[in-house]
Design a protein around this motif. Sequence first.
Motif, short mmCIF file in Angstrom:
data_model
loop_
_atom_site.label_atom_id
_atom_site.label_comp_id
_atom_site.label_asym_id
_atom_site.label_seq_id
_atom_site.Cartn_x
_atom_site.Cartn_y
_atom_site.Cartn_z
N ASP A 174 0.84 -1.20 0.00
CA ASP A 174 0.00 0.00 0.00
C ASP A 174 0.88 1.25 0.00
OD1 ASP A 174 -2.37 1.31 -0.22
OD2 ASP A 174 -3.04 0.97 1.84
N VAL A 175 1.81 1.28 -0.93
CA VAL A 175 2.74 2.39 -1.12
C VAL A 175 2.43 3.04 -2.46
CG1 VAL A 175 5.16 2.95 -1.56
CG2 VAL A 175 4.55 1.46 0.35
N GLY A 176 2.29 4.36 -2.47
CA GLY A 176 1.86 5.04 -3.69
C GLY A 176 2.93 5.19 -4.74
N GLN A 177 4.14 5.58 -4.33
CA GLN A 177 5.18 5.90 -5.32
C GLN A 177 6.53 6.02 -4.62
OE1 GLN A 177 4.61 10.09 -6.77
NE2 GLN A 177 2.92 10.12 -5.29
N ARG A 178 7.59 6.17 -5.45
CA ARG A 178 8.96 6.35 -4.94
C ARG A 178 9.42 5.15 -4.12
NH1 ARG A 178 9.27 12.72 -3.04
NH2 ARG A 178 8.37 13.62 -4.95
N ALA A 179 9.50 3.99 -4.73
CA ALA A 179 9.93 2.80 -4.00
C ALA A 179 11.06 2.06 -4.72
CB ALA A 179 8.73 1.88 -3.77
N PRO A 180 12.17 2.77 -5.04
CA PRO A 180 12.44 4.19 -4.78
C PRO A 180 12.31 5.03 -6.05
CG PRO A 180 14.50 3.07 -5.20
CD PRO A 180 13.41 2.03 -5.36
N ARG A 181 12.39 6.36 -5.88
CA ARG A 181 12.64 7.28 -6.99
C ARG A 181 14.09 7.74 -6.88
NH1 ARG A 181 9.97 13.20 -8.66
NH2 ARG A 181 11.58 13.67 -10.20
N VAL A 182 14.84 7.67 -7.99
CA VAL A 182 16.29 7.84 -7.93
C VAL A 182 16.74 8.95 -8.89
CG1 VAL A 182 18.52 6.68 -8.25
CG2 VAL A 182 16.55 5.39 -7.38
N ARG A 183 17.67 9.75 -8.41
CA ARG A 183 18.46 10.66 -9.25
C ARG A 183 19.94 10.30 -9.05
NH1 ARG A 183 14.84 14.53 -6.61
NH2 ARG A 183 13.50 15.61 -8.12
N TYR A 184 20.68 10.26 -10.10
CA TYR A 184 22.15 10.14 -10.10
C TYR A 184 22.67 8.80 -9.57
CZ TYR A 184 22.04 15.12 -11.12
OH TYR A 184 21.79 16.33 -11.70
N GLY A 185 22.10 8.24 -8.54
CA GLY A 185 22.74 7.14 -7.83
C GLY A 185 22.73 5.81 -8.55
N GLN A 186 23.64 4.92 -8.11
CA GLN A 186 23.63 3.51 -8.47
C GLN A 186 22.85 2.78 -7.38
OE1 GLN A 186 27.84 2.59 -8.84
NE2 GLN A 186 27.73 2.73 -11.05
N VAL A 187 21.65 2.32 -7.70
CA VAL A 187 20.76 1.77 -6.69
C VAL A 187 20.38 0.34 -7.08
CG1 VAL A 187 18.59 2.06 -5.47
CG2 VAL A 187 19.92 4.07 -6.12
N ASP A 188 20.75 -0.59 -6.22
CA ASP A 188 20.51 -2.01 -6.43
C ASP A 188 19.21 -2.39 -5.73
OD1 ASP A 188 20.78 -4.66 -7.11
OD2 ASP A 188 22.35 -5.10 -5.64
#
Length: 456
Positions: free
Chosen positions: A321-335
Amino acid sequence: MRKRASYLSMSTAAAAAVAILAATPAAASPGLLADPTAQSARTPLERQVLPAGDGWASADGGTTGGAAAAPADVHDVSDRAGLLEAFAASGERPKIIRVHGTIDANTAADGSALSCTDYAAGTGYELEQYLQDYDPAVWGRDRDPAGAQEDARRAAAAKQARTIRWNVPSNTTIVGAGPDSEIRGAALRINGADNVILRNLTFSDAADCFPAWDPGDGRTGAWNSEYDLLQVINGATHVWVDHSEFTDAPNPDSEQPSYFGTPYQVHDGAVDVTNGSDLVTISFNRFTDHDKLMLIGSTDSPTRGDPGKLRVSVHHNVFEDVGQRAPRVRYGQVDVYNNHYVVPENGSVPYVYSLGAGIESHIYAEANAFTLPAGTDAAEIIGRYKGTTIATVDNTVNGKKVDVRAAYNAAVPEAEQLTHDTSWTPTLRTQVHAAQAVPALLARTAGPVLSTGGVR
């Protein structure tokens, strides 16, 4: 598929150290217990450290928090005053803080409860008057609120911030003494600090009593709240957030009124990593009942120190029940791997997207399970916010393998499509499970399910 022993099991080196640990009291040799190779299920929860290879927080020296704390630097706390006293004690020497029961941030120095009315007292702020003064029909939409009521709102907001906004110092471990340990109403910040561990806790309802009205935010204006449950900001490094729960309950935004035709939103993020912060592992948590969940990256401008930083691992979490940004990313290296995304049939939070590809983002999303209700297209899993690439590998939607990037691309014009990100491949991982196994696995293991005697 690359396989490693998970952190719940012992490596050969750790097994060899068990005999030493059995004969060495925890307080007698803290340096040994801060060594991941000496860790086992017999290591008390508060003395456990992030094992080698478990996400970005294990890089560049690893994350040990307060595991090496001397006996005098171990604090048991059960209220706001005790927690703040523990933060202030010991300087930046390693410290352990064990939370017992529920700590409510909205309390005075004498322990009495504080309400929004208490924060507003003496400032002149009144919501009804504020709504009258800045109604777009009266104030318009081409200028920000200014004047007596806006000044009063800011003063009241400052009083609340002084009460609930707390900075976690470097070299600290905070653990729940039991699975019911909770920090409620606080806006925790790891603000430029290094080497912090948060485990086995529930973080809930960091509600802003005084959201700011921005008439120029979007087409209809917006109410903007100030507080995240946890901010990792201003160059913070080596942070491990594990086996915890983050939720707006029992005060979800869905139960707030609307003003000026816009929801009165009193919560901001759950866990945000911004302003040049780096080397973070977020694992085995539950995130529930929240809209804008996890922002990684400050703004589209590179001047905030984000390029080359924002290396974050997000694995084995439940997003329900999460709407958004799971995650929202700028620039990063996200695994982003082995997470379970659950969009309820009649959830309290409108679903927007899960994976947000922002400017120069590099998301590697592998073996995640998405459980979507009937009528929700897999194309909705991805949101594009000036991003150009994303890697999506072996994910499932309702139990079946789906190329979610291809599903997104098929639903948008060619100019908005995303290419496969070939810029990097994650290596710092625990065991990668098949996506089909993730929902059942995390139903048993995500959230505050640890015990002080070791992992259950």
